[in-house]
Design a protein around this motif. Sequence first.
Motif, PDB file in Angstrom:
ATOM      1  N   GLN A 131       0.816  -1.210   0.000  1.00 56.08           N
ATOM      2  CA  GLN A 131       0.000   0.000   0.000  1.00 56.08           C
ATOM      3  C   GLN A 131       0.853   1.265   0.000  1.00 56.08           C
ATOM      4  OE1 GLN A 131      -2.528  -0.541   3.446  1.00 56.08           O
ATOM      5  NE2 GLN A 131      -4.080  -1.672   2.295  1.00 56.08           N
ATOM      6  N   HIS A 132       1.974   1.240   0.731  1.00 63.77           N
ATOM      7  CA  HIS A 132       2.776   2.453   0.884  1.00 63.77           C
ATOM      8  C   HIS A 132       3.841   2.610  -0.197  1.00 63.77           C
ATOM      9  CE1 HIS A 132       3.891   5.873   3.433  1.00 63.77           C
ATOM     10  NE2 HIS A 132       5.122   5.642   3.046  1.00 63.77           N
ATOM     11  N   PHE A 133       4.518   1.498  -0.539  1.00 64.79           N
ATOM     12  CA  PHE A 133       5.632   1.569  -1.476  1.00 64.79           C
ATOM     13  C   PHE A 133       5.336   0.940  -2.838  1.00 64.79           C
ATOM     14  CE2 PHE A 133       7.802   1.448   2.750  1.00 64.79           C
ATOM     15  CZ  PHE A 133       8.340   2.726   2.707  1.00 64.79           C
ATOM     16  N   GLY A 134       4.264   0.161  -2.918  1.00 62.27           N
ATOM     17  CA  GLY A 134       3.923  -0.474  -4.179  1.00 62.27           C
ATOM     18  C   GLY A 134       4.732  -1.703  -4.496  1.00 62.27           C
ATOM     19  N   VAL A 135       5.446  -2.259  -3.510  1.00 60.28           N
ATOM     20  CA  VAL A 135       6.281  -3.454  -3.715  1.00 60.28           C
ATOM     21  C   VAL A 135       6.148  -4.376  -2.506  1.00 60.28           C
ATOM     22  CG1 VAL A 135       7.968  -2.301  -5.209  1.00 60.28           C
ATOM     23  CG2 VAL A 135       8.302  -2.284  -2.727  1.00 60.28           C
ATOM     24  N   THR A 136       6.573  -5.621  -2.697  1.00 60.25           N
ATOM     25  CA  THR A 136       6.564  -6.585  -1.599  1.00 60.25           C
ATOM     26  C   THR A 136       7.788  -6.374  -0.710  1.00 60.25           C
ATOM     27  OG1 THR A 136       7.870  -8.242  -2.776  1.00 60.25           O
ATOM     28  CG2 THR A 136       5.474  -8.253  -3.150  1.00 60.25           C
ATOM     29  N   PRO A 137       7.794  -6.958   0.504  1.00 62.79           N
ATOM     30  CA  PRO A 137       8.987  -6.837   1.367  1.00 62.79           C
ATOM     31  C   PRO A 137      10.257  -7.343   0.690  1.00 62.79           C
ATOM     32  CG  PRO A 137       7.123  -7.658   2.635  1.00 62.79           C
ATOM     33  CD  PRO A 137       6.674  -7.635   1.202  1.00 62.79           C
ATOM     34  N   ILE A 138      10.178  -8.470  -0.021  1.00 66.54           N
ATOM     35  CA  ILE A 138      11.370  -9.018  -0.672  1.00 66.54           C
ATOM     36  C   ILE A 138      11.844  -8.106  -1.794  1.00 66.54           C
ATOM     37  CG2 ILE A 138      12.278 -10.949  -2.001  1.00 66.54           C
ATOM     38  CD1 ILE A 138      11.881 -11.502   0.988  1.00 66.54           C
ATOM     39  N   GLU A 139      10.910  -7.548  -2.575  1.00 72.50           N
ATOM     40  CA  GLU A 139      11.288  -6.626  -3.654  1.00 72.50           C
ATOM     41  C   GLU A 139      11.947  -5.372  -3.085  1.00 72.50           C
ATOM     42  OE1 GLU A 139       7.917  -7.561  -7.077  1.00 72.50           O
ATOM     43  OE2 GLU A 139       7.451  -6.195  -5.435  1.00 72.50           O
ATOM     44  N   LEU A 140      11.403  -4.878  -1.969  1.00 76.93           N
ATOM     45  CA  LEU A 140      11.982  -3.698  -1.333  1.00 76.93           C
ATOM     46  C   LEU A 140      13.393  -4.003  -0.841  1.00 76.93           C
ATOM     47  CD1 LEU A 140      11.415  -0.778  -0.432  1.00 76.93           C
ATOM     48  CD2 LEU A 140      10.509  -1.693   1.706  1.00 76.93           C
ATOM     49  N   ALA A 141      13.580  -5.166  -0.229  1.00 76.36           N
ATOM     50  CA  ALA A 141      14.903  -5.555   0.271  1.00 76.36           C
ATOM     51  C   ALA A 141      15.895  -5.737  -0.869  1.00 76.36           C
ATOM     52  CB  ALA A 141      14.795  -6.840   1.093  1.00 76.36           C
ATOM     53  N   GLN A 142      15.449  -6.342  -1.967  1.00 68.10           N
ATOM     54  CA  GLN A 142      16.338  -6.519  -3.114  1.00 68.10           C
ATOM     55  C   GLN A 142      16.803  -5.192  -3.675  1.00 68.10           C
ATOM     56  OE1 GLN A 142      14.101  -9.000  -5.811  1.00 68.10           O
ATOM     57  NE2 GLN A 142      14.982 -10.889  -5.002  1.00 68.10           N
ATOM     58  N   THR A 143      15.888  -4.229  -3.771  1.00 69.49           N
ATOM     59  CA  THR A 143      16.267  -2.901  -4.262  1.00 69.49           C
ATOM     60  C   THR A 143      17.292  -2.261  -3.348  1.00 69.49           C
ATOM     61  OG1 THR A 143      14.131  -2.537  -5.333  1.00 69.49           O
ATOM     62  CG2 THR A 143      15.420  -0.584  -4.799  1.00 69.49           C
ATOM     63  N   GLN A 144      17.087  -2.362  -2.049  1.00 69.17           N
ATOM     64  CA  GLN A 144      18.031  -1.766  -1.103  1.00 69.17           C
ATOM     65  C   GLN A 144      19.404  -2.416  -1.216  1.00 69.17           C
ATOM     66  OE1 GLN A 144      15.791   1.088  -0.336  1.00 69.17           O
ATOM     67  NE2 GLN A 144      17.627   0.950   0.911  1.00 69.17           N
ATOM     68  N   ARG A 145      19.442  -3.736  -1.354  1.00 67.71           N
ATOM     69  CA  ARG A 145      20.725  -4.418  -1.457  1.00 67.71           C
ATOM     70  C   ARG A 145      21.446  -4.057  -2.754  1.00 67.71           C
ATOM     71  NH1 ARG A 145      17.895  -8.937   0.888  1.00 67.71           N
ATOM     72  NH2 ARG A 145      17.678  -9.951  -1.149  1.00 67.71           N
ATOM     73  N   LEU A 146      20.685  -4.017  -3.850  1.00 66.75           N
ATOM     74  CA  LEU A 146      21.301  -3.688  -5.135  1.00 66.75           C
ATOM     75  C   LEU A 146      21.820  -2.250  -5.158  1.00 66.75           C
ATOM     76  CD1 LEU A 146      18.824  -5.443  -7.583  1.00 66.75           C
ATOM     77  CD2 LEU A 146      21.233  -6.031  -7.243  1.00 66.75           C
ATOM     78  N   LEU A 147      21.029  -1.317  -4.623  1.00 67.26           N
ATOM     79  CA  LEU A 147      21.478   0.075  -4.597  1.00 67.26           C
ATOM     80  C   LEU A 147      22.687   0.237  -3.684  1.00 67.26           C
ATOM     81  CD1 LEU A 147      18.117   2.069  -4.579  1.00 67.26           C
ATOM     82  CD2 LEU A 147      19.784   1.903  -6.437  1.00 67.26           C
ATOM     83  N   PHE A 148      22.707  -0.515  -2.585  1.00 69.39           N
ATOM     84  CA  PHE A 148      23.862  -0.427  -1.690  1.00 69.39           C
ATOM     85  C   PHE A 148      25.100  -0.999  -2.373  1.00 69.39           C
ATOM     86  CE2 PHE A 148      26.569  -1.555   1.920  1.00 69.39           C
ATOM     87  CZ  PHE A 148      26.537  -0.366   2.619  1.00 69.39           C
ATOM     88  N   ALA A 149      24.926  -2.116  -3.091  1.00 71.82           N
ATOM     89  CA  ALA A 149      26.050  -2.687  -3.832  1.00 71.82           C
ATOM     90  C   ALA A 149      26.548  -1.714  -4.893  1.00 71.82           C
ATOM     91  CB  ALA A 149      25.618  -4.001  -4.491  1.00 71.82           C
ATOM     92  N   LYS A 150      25.623  -1.054  -5.575  1.00 73.42           N
ATOM     93  CA  LYS A 150      25.997  -0.057  -6.578  1.00 73.42           C
ATOM     94  C   LYS A 150      26.794   1.081  -5.932  1.00 73.42           C
ATOM     95  CE  LYS A 150      23.882   3.088  -9.955  1.00 73.42           C
ATOM     96  NZ  LYS A 150      24.188   4.347  -9.266  1.00 73.42           N
ATOM     97  N   LYS A 151      26.387   1.467  -4.736  1.00 72.81           N
ATOM     98  CA  LYS A 151      27.113   2.499  -4.003  1.00 72.81           C
ATOM     99  C   LYS A 151      28.550   2.064  -3.717  1.00 72.81           C
ATOM    100  CE  LYS A 151      26.716   5.015   0.401  1.00 72.81           C
ATOM    101  NZ  LYS A 151      26.523   6.364  -0.154  1.00 72.81           N
ATOM    102  N   LEU A 152      28.711   0.826  -3.272  1.00 67.42           N
ATOM    103  CA  LEU A 152      30.050   0.314  -2.993  1.00 67.42           C
ATOM    104  C   LEU A 152      30.894   0.221  -4.265  1.00 67.42           C
ATOM    105  CD1 LEU A 152      29.268  -2.529  -0.413  1.00 67.42           C
ATOM    106  CD2 LEU A 152      30.011  -0.190   0.051  1.00 67.42           C
ATOM    107  N   LEU A 153      30.265  -0.164  -5.358  1.00 68.69           N
ATOM    108  CA  LEU A 153      30.986  -0.265  -6.627  1.00 68.69           C
ATOM    109  C   LEU A 153      31.497   1.089  -7.091  1.00 68.69           C
ATOM    110  CD1 LEU A 153      28.635  -2.735  -8.520  1.00 68.69           C
ATOM    111  CD2 LEU A 153      30.995  -3.203  -7.826  1.00 68.69           C
ATOM    112  N   GLN A 154      30.709   2.139  -6.852  1.00 69.91           N
ATOM    113  CA  GLN A 154      31.072   3.466  -7.346  1.00 69.91           C
ATOM    114  C   GLN A 154      31.927   4.267  -6.382  1.00 69.91           C
ATOM    115  OE1 GLN A 154      26.822   4.510  -9.003  1.00 69.91           O
ATOM    116  NE2 GLN A 154      28.327   5.528 -10.281  1.00 69.91           N
ATOM    117  N   GLU A 155      31.921   3.900  -5.090  1.00 71.76           N
ATOM    118  CA  GLU A 155      32.631   4.726  -4.113  1.00 71.76           C
ATOM    119  C   GLU A 155      33.843   4.039  -3.499  1.00 71.76           C
ATOM    120  OE1 GLU A 155      30.054   6.494  -1.203  1.00 71.76           O
ATOM    121  OE2 GLU A 155      28.490   6.893  -2.682  1.00 71.76           O
TER     122      GLU A 155
END
Length: 500
Positions: A131-155
Amino acid sequence: MDTPSLNDMQDGATLTHESCYRALAAKDTRFDGVFFTGVKTTGIYCRPVCSVKTPRASSCVFFSTAAAAEAAGFRPCLRCRPELAPYALQQNLAYAVWQRIAAGALNDGDAEKLAAEVGLSSRQLRRVLQQHFGVTPIELAQTQRLLFAKKLLQETRFPMSDVAYSAGFGSVRRFNALFLARYGMAPTSIRRAAEKSSAYDADAITLRLAYRPPFAWSDMLHYLSGRAIAGVEAVIDNVPGDVSYARTVRLDGASGWLHVQHLPEKHQLEVSVSSTLAHALMPLLARLRSQFDLDANPQIVAAHLAHDPLLARQIDKTPGLRVPGAFDVFELAVRAVLGQQVSVAGATTLSARMVHKFGVATATPFAGVTHHFPTPECLAIASAAEIAAIGLPVARAEAIGNLAQFAVQGGLQIRPGASLTEVIAHLKTVRGIGEWTAQYIAMRALRFSDAFPAGDLGLQKAATESVDGLRLTEKQLLLRAAKWSPWRGYAALLLWHALG
C-alpha cells in the motif's frame, strides 16, 4: 515555472504528474528523495536534481520510491545515483519497517521473522508495504541491497566478493545474477563507468551520505561537542570553520571506528570507516543517517515553526538546524540518566569516568577516541555501589543498573509504529526514568520528532518572552509548544541554541 509547494509534496499519495514535472524542471533540491523520475525512452530512473537535460513530460513516469521505479523495470541513473538521495522521512509503520529493511533486516530473506518483530503477520506486512511503497517486502529488500552494492561499486575499490557480502547477498553468484537481471549489466560495468576513485585502502572504507540542504553542520557538532562521551567519541576541530566527528563502533559482532566530515558543496557527509566493519556497513550507515538526522526536510520544519516569532528568529540564525541523534540507543539513554539534576559539563565528566571504569580499551587513529562504551550486559551485572563509585548518588546508580537490565531484556528495541505516548510510558517503567529522561531519549535516540522534554529548565527559560522574565512552568511551556507539533523536537533544539 512555479514549483509545487512543499506541503503538496510531503505525502506520496498527493504526487501528481503535473506537480512532479514542475519540480523536476526546476531541479529543486527540496524534492530530492520525495519522488523519482522514470524516463520511458531510456529505461532509466533519476532523482529530480539530476543534471541531465529535462526529458519531455510525456516521457516521464513518477514514483514515490526507488523500489517502485525498479519494480516497474527502470534501472538507476549512473550520473545522479538514486542511492544517494535522502529519504522522504515519515513517521508511520511502513517507514519504520522500511528503515529496518534498509539496515539489512531482510538480508537473510526471512520475512516471517521480520513480521514477528514488528508485531504483524507476514500477510499484514506485505499489505502495509504494498500500500505504501507499491512493492513486496522481498522486492523492497532486493532494491536496497542492489542500490547499496551499486554504491560500494562506485565509491570504493572493494573486491567484488566483499561488495556482495557487505550488501547482504549470500553469494557472489546470486549477486551477479540479480544485478544483471535487474540492471541489464554486470557489476564490473558499473565499476568501469564510475568516477575514478582513490586507491584501495586496506585499513579504511570511505562512503558518502546525502541530505537536503540547508544543514547547520557546525551548529550540530557544537551541540554534540559539549555532550561527547570522552574516550568513545570526539568532535575534532580541523581548521577554523571545519569540524568533524569520530567515534568507536561495536556492531553486529564487529568493532572498529568511524569518522564523519562535511562536504557542503555536494550536500553530503563523507564517512570513513575502519575495514574491520566492512560487513556491518548497511546497519552502520543507517545508524549514521539517524544520528545526523539526514532524512529531515528542513524547509518543511522551518515553514511550520516559523509561525512562532521566537522560533522564527532562531531559524534565521541557524537555517537547517537538525536534531542530533545517537549512534547507539543504550549509550544515549545512559548519558541521559547521568545528566539528571546536573549540568551538561557535570554529566560529561561522569560519562567519561564510566567509560574508563567499565568500557573496553581499543586503538583508533584519533586522539582521545580510545574506548568502546560499556555494554548493557556489563552494567547489568555491576552492583549499584560499583556504579556509584564514579561519583553518583546511589539512587542514580541503581537507575543505570535498572536501565541496563531493561536493555538486556530488549526493552530499548521499540516496536515499529509505536506511538510517542506508548514509548514514553514504556520507558518510564524503568525505575529511575521520569518524564524528562524518557522524552529526551525518545527525541534523540528513538527519533520521535514530536518528543519534547518540557521539564528542562533551559527550555523553560528560553521560551520566556514576558517583561518580568520569569521562567515558564512546565505546564505553560507545554501549552505554548502545542502549536509546534509535530516538530516539537526541532523547536527544542532551536530554543537550546537560542540560550547559547
